[in-house]
Structures are given as C-alpha cells and as structure tokens.
Design a protein around this motif. Structure first.
Motif, short mmCIF file in Angstrom:
data_model
loop_
_atom_site.label_atom_id
_atom_site.label_comp_id
_atom_site.label_asym_id
_atom_site.label_seq_id
_atom_site.Cartn_x
_atom_site.Cartn_y
_atom_site.Cartn_z
N ASN A 3 0.84 -1.21 0.00
CA ASN A 3 0.00 0.00 0.00
C ASN A 3 0.87 1.26 0.00
OD1 ASN A 3 -2.27 -1.56 -0.04
ND2 ASN A 3 -2.81 -1.30 2.12
N CYS A 4 2.00 1.20 0.74
CA CYS A 4 2.93 2.35 0.73
C CYS A 4 3.44 2.59 -0.69
CB CYS A 4 4.14 2.08 1.63
SG CYS A 4 3.81 2.28 3.38
N LEU A 24 1.09 4.26 -2.82
CA LEU A 24 0.90 5.68 -2.47
C LEU A 24 2.12 6.51 -2.84
CD1 LEU A 24 -0.78 5.20 1.04
CD2 LEU A 24 -1.92 5.88 -1.09
N CYS A 44 3.32 5.68 5.85
CA CYS A 44 2.25 6.71 5.86
C CYS A 44 0.95 6.09 6.39
CB CYS A 44 2.03 7.32 4.48
SG CYS A 44 2.22 6.21 3.12
N ARG A 45 0.23 6.89 7.16
CA ARG A 45 -0.96 6.41 7.86
C ARG A 45 -1.95 5.75 6.91
NH1 ARG A 45 -5.15 10.85 8.68
NH2 ARG A 45 -5.05 10.43 6.46
N ASP A 46 -2.18 6.36 5.74
CA ASP A 46 -3.22 5.84 4.83
C ASP A 46 -2.93 4.41 4.37
OD1 ASP A 46 -4.44 8.84 3.11
OD2 ASP A 46 -4.31 8.26 5.22
N GLU A 59 -2.19 2.04 6.06
CA GLU A 59 -2.71 1.10 7.06
C GLU A 59 -4.20 1.30 7.31
OE1 GLU A 59 -0.35 1.60 10.54
OE2 GLU A 59 -0.64 -0.48 11.11
N VAL A 60 -4.67 2.51 7.06
CA VAL A 60 -6.06 2.85 7.41
C VAL A 60 -7.01 2.55 6.25
CG1 VAL A 60 -7.56 4.86 7.81
CG2 VAL A 60 -5.43 4.59 9.11
N TYR A 61 -6.51 2.76 5.01
CA TYR A 61 -7.37 2.55 3.83
C TYR A 61 -7.03 1.21 3.16
CZ TYR A 61 -8.95 7.37 4.15
OH TYR A 61 -9.52 8.54 4.59
N VAL A 104 -17.04 7.09 1.93
CA VAL A 104 -15.93 6.26 2.42
C VAL A 104 -16.57 5.11 3.21
CG1 VAL A 104 -13.92 6.17 3.93
CG2 VAL A 104 -14.35 8.22 2.55
N ASN A 115 -12.52 2.36 3.12
CA ASN A 115 -12.36 2.16 1.67
C ASN A 115 -12.85 3.40 0.95
OD1 ASN A 115 -11.95 0.71 -0.89
ND2 ASN A 115 -14.16 0.98 -1.02
N ARG A 116 -11.94 3.96 0.10
CA ARG A 116 -12.34 5.19 -0.58
C ARG A 116 -12.38 5.01 -2.10
NH1 ARG A 116 -7.04 8.59 1.32
NH2 ARG A 116 -5.47 7.11 0.64
#
Ligand SMILES: NC(=O)C1=CN([C@@H]2O[C@H](COP(=O)(O)OP(=O)(O)OC[C@H]3O[C@@H](n4cnc5c(N)ncnc54)[C@H](O)[C@@H]3O)[C@@H](O)[C@H]2O)[C@H](O)CC1
Ligand SMILES: [K+]
Length: 492
Positions: free
Chosen positions: A15-16, A19, A212-214, A216-218, A407, A419-420
C-alpha cells in the motif's frame, strides 16, 4: 500494543508503494535506525552485520553504510550467499553501495567458512539480519549453521525486525537467534507479542520507519495480496458455492448479486427465489441455477428447504430484493442461526432483531439508513464518531459490518479499515447488490474482515472503471462487467 501479522505488514508495504512511498525509502529508514541503535550501544568497537539475501539483509547493508562514517567503529558485512543470489532490487542496490563506503562484504556460501570466522567471535556487536518476516519452512544451510555460530559467540546481538528463524506470526519454529535486542519495524509483529519470547528477542523496540498512515487505514492493493487464491488444481466447488436468497419485491437485485458473485470467481451460484421472479431470473442468464420457493414472497414455509440448501453451499447471501414484511423478517430470523457464513444485505436486516449469537460468521453490508435502523439512531455524521459506532456495533454483536458510504467503514469489532474507491455515479440502484455478491464469493475462501474490506475495494475500483466510460450513466451491470479486470490485475 496492537500487533500485526507478517502478511498484514506486507500489505502495508505494498500500500505504501501504491501511495508513492518506496521500499527503498522504508529500507533506508530501517537501516538508519539500526545504525542509531548500534551507536547508542557502543561508542567504539567492532560491529559485524550478518545479512541474508532478502530485505532483512538489505536493512543491514543500509546500516553498515551509515555506520561506516564513524571512524571509531570498525564495520564488517558478511553476506550469507553470493551477490547474485540477493533476492530484491532494493537489497542489491544497497549491497552495491557498500563498496563506495569502503566496506568489502564477505560472501559466504559454505558454513565451514563461518566456523573459523575470527571477526564474528571478536565482535562487540553482531547485527542479525539473516532473515525477518520472509523466513519460510525449515532453516536451510548455511543459514542454520550461521544461527548456531552467532548464538555461540557470546557477543551482544541486535536482531533486525525479527530474530532470524523466529516465526513472526507466533507459529512454532525449529531454531532462532537468541538476541539481546530486537528492533522491529513499524508495528509489533504478532509472534513478538507473546509472553515467553524474551529469551529469543531480548528487549524489543518498535521502530518507526515513516510508513504513511493511509497505507494502514485505507484498503489498498496490498490488502488483496492477503486474499486466498484459487488453487491451480482446484476442483468444482472449491472456489465457493454461494446461495442467494432474494427477490420477490424485485427480480433484478438477486440476479445482480448472483452475477457479481460468479464474476468474482464463485464456482456455483444458486438462487432461491419466490414464484414470479424465478422464471424471469432463469431467463436472465443460463449461468444461474434457480430454485423456486413456495409463494411470491419468502415465507416461513420456505425455511426447511432453504436450510437444506444451505448445507450444500459455503456462503448464504440474503436480503437482496426480498421486500419487507413481518413474515419475511420471521423467515430470515429462522434461517440465520443455521448458517456457517452469511452476508446480510438490504431487506435481510429485518431478520436481525436479535442477532443469533452462535458460531455463525456474519457480514452485514448496510447503507446509512439501514445502519441507523440497526443501531436505533442516526449514525454520527463526523467520521471519527461514525467509525466508532461501527466498531462498537461490530464488537457488541460479533459481526463484521461494512457501512457503505462515500468512504466505506469496515470493522470486525477490533480493527477498522476504510475504503475510498468508488464514485458518486454508484448511487444508481443495484450497486449494493453487486457488492453483496462480490463479498459473498470472497467470504467463501477468506475470513470475514478480509472478504468485506477487499470486496468494498474491488466493487469501488470496478465502479471507477465503469465511471471512466459511462460517467453518471453507469449501471450496476457495468460494474459487474469490470470485476474480472480488477481481480485479474490485483489478484493474479
Ligand atoms: N515495512 C516493513 O516492515 C519493512 C521491512 N523491511 C525488511 O524486509 C524484511 C522482509 O524481507 P523479505 O525479503 O520479504 O524476506 P527476508 O529478508 O525476511 O527473508 C527472505 C530471505 O531469507 C531466505 N529464507 C527464507 N526462508 C529460509 C529458510 N527456511 N532457510 C534459509 N533461507 C531462508 C530467502 O531465500 C530470502 O533470501 C523484514 O523482515 C524487514 O527486515 C524493509 O527493509 C523495510 C520495510
Ligand atoms: K533478523
């Protein structure tokens, strides 16, 4: 402290990358933190970094480069293997940089050359970077002897991410480095969170490497790597037998659910449909197996037949197009306690008055209105409180809730993912039915949280592809037509 599995860490890594945060950057941060830890342990002396051929070794090459600028620290690298055997681009790049820092790495392919390695025995600190989360199966040579020798030196040992040989997910393992300190990256790994690990890990430090936070969050492409894949030698039925109980008020909804389920890779999708819609859906597609129920709406008389059908299917998806009445609600509440895995959508929530607390694995896929009826009040509008209400509801009822929205919020009562993917063109009717079908198929061969979160992601990406072509004119069937494009790319 929250701990994660090695596959969750790998998902975050990917995911990183998606991004724009590369493994090279994460490796540089990881390696620099190792060098920092060595420097805070000794101000002068001899450090030997024993590196494997994966990214665990890559971290050590970075650390060696950072240490080489300290004259009072003598740095040596031992690669277990040859340069040509280094597995990843980022590890190889960092290996090749060593010579520009005046470090000549020893390359060991035979464990006997380790036996008499004086520098190992006289090292003040040994950095153990043979392997980390990538260890698989029984330890081969020369890594196995390397672990024994390092453990016999009596030097102070710092392990990178995981003591080499130690199982990152808490499973049994045959041997491991006995470290004085373990520097694990980003999050505590599940295997390190156990009580009795100190003899292997020494003091554990969780090191931030700038994830980056996203990531892990998204939900992202990385999360899809955790999904179980169809086996090459799989036979009919192994990739999911889905039973869809829907229709009556509408015929399109269950048909969309069933087609989406097939497109996501289910082997068999059977629809149990009330009279009247059964013939229409049968005519809709020869790919669908349709069984007629007793009347023009689901009723209590249908329950025994449905319970029998459930026995020969992996997942029940219930609710799409059923319509609402006390009788329908009563029939659903008589069915749910006998399900192993069930996705409840749309009109199915009527049967959830008292969720059956049994070993049934349940995924709910409500939109905001349906969720407010479930929790008995309007869900909070601000994101954080909304997330907490989904977490709380899921925890209390031991279900996975996928609250659909701009979201999506997905929770199993412990973790929450957002999920976006998706777009405003997807407010068209039927997209929820498609989502329920996608989630149902994934659920046949995956845990509920992975099925719901990845299902939301796939549905949204397919919807984005449909929007590219049809904009606000996209139809639910356009999303179905693009599911395989997403799964082929993301899950191959
Ligand atoms: N985001 C992060 O957490 C980061 C982690 N980093 C480091 O990367 C490793 C994981 O790297 P990976 O390449 O996936 O695997 P390993 O290096 O741990 O091991 C693979 C290596 O080991 C060999 N091997 C595997 N099993 C055996 C065995 N049974 N016997 C012998 N040899 C074995 C295999 O052939 C490979 O060569 C993670 O732990 C972190 O240290 C990133 O650097 C930074 C971001
Ligand atoms: K290690």
């Amino acid at each position: 402290m929250k701990s994660i599995t090695s596959s969750q860490m790998q998902a975050i890594d990917i995911n990183c990358e998606c991004l724009g945060l590369s493994r090279m950057q994460l490796m540089e941060n990881a390696g620099a933190s190792i060098a920092q830890a060595v420097r805070s342990s000794i101000s002068s002396g001899r450090v030997v970094l024993v590196a494997g051929r994966g990214n665990n070794g890559g971290d050590a090459f970075v650390a060696a480069r950072h240490l080489s600028s300290y004259e009072d620290i003598h740095t040596q690298v031992i690669l277990i293997g040859r340069r040509s055997m280094i597995k990843t681009e980022e590890a190889l790049k960092n290996f090749d940089l060593l010579k520009y820092s005046g470090i000549e790495a020893m390359q060991i392919t035979d464990s006997s050359s380790l036996e008499n390695c004086e520098s190992l025995r006289s090292a003040d600190i040994i950095v153990d970077a043979i392997f980390g989360t990538g260890v698989k199966g029984s330890i081969r040579e020369p890594e196995s002897t390397a672990i024994d020798i390092i453990n016999s030196t009596g030097s102070s040992v710092i392990s990178v991410d995981i003591p080499s040989g130690f199982d990152p997910d808490g499973n049994s393992f045959e041997k491991s480095i006995m470290a004085d300190k373990t520097l694990t990256f980003h999050r505590l790994k599940k295997g390190l969170a156990r009580e009795d690990v100190e003899r292997y890990t020494g003091a554990i430090e969780v090191i931030d490497i700038g994830v980056c936070r996203d990531a892990e969050v998204y939900v992202g492409s990385g999360n899809l790597t955790m999904l179980n894949r169809r086996q090459v030698d799989s036979h009919k039925g192994q990739s999911g037998r889905i039973l869809v109980v829907g229709g009556g008020e509408y015929f399109g909804a269950p048909a969309l659910t069933a087609m989406a389920s097939l497109r996501t890779g289910a082997d068999i999708v059977t629809l149990a449909l009330p009279r009247g819609v059964d013939d229409i859906v049968s005519a809709y597609s020869p790919n669908l197996i349709v069984r007629s129920l007793s009347d023009d709406r689901l009723c209590v008389e249908d329950v025994p037949v449905i319970l029998k059908m459930i026995q020969s299917h992996d997942v029940l998806v219930i609710g799409n197009g059923l319509g609402r009445s006390d009788e329908i609600g009563e029939a659903i509440s008589m069915i749910l306690p006998y399900c192993r895995k069930v996705v409840v959508d749309a009109d199915g929530f009527a049967g959830l008055k008292n969720i059956p607390v049994n070993d049934c694995d349940m995924i709910l896929t409500p939109h905001a209105g349906e969720f407010s009826r479930l929790i008995g009040k309007k869900p909070p509008s601000d994101p954080l409180h909304r997330l907490e209400s989904v977490l709380e509801y899921s925890r209390k009822n031991r279900v996975v809730t996928l609250l659909k929205g701009k979201v999506d919020i997905i929770s199993d009562g412990e973790d929450v993912l957002l999920n976006r993917t998706g777009n405003e063109g997807m407010t068209v009717g039927g997209t929820g039915d498609v989502l329920a079908g996608i989630v149902g198929t994934l659920f046949a061969v995956n845990p509920a949280m992975e099925a719901a979160s990845c299902g939301a992601f796939i549905n949204g990406v397919a919807g984005d592809l449909a929007f590219e072509e049809h904009s606000y004119g996209l139809l639910a069937t356009d999303i179905i037509d693009r599911i395989t494009e997403v799964t082929r790319k993301e899950m191959s």
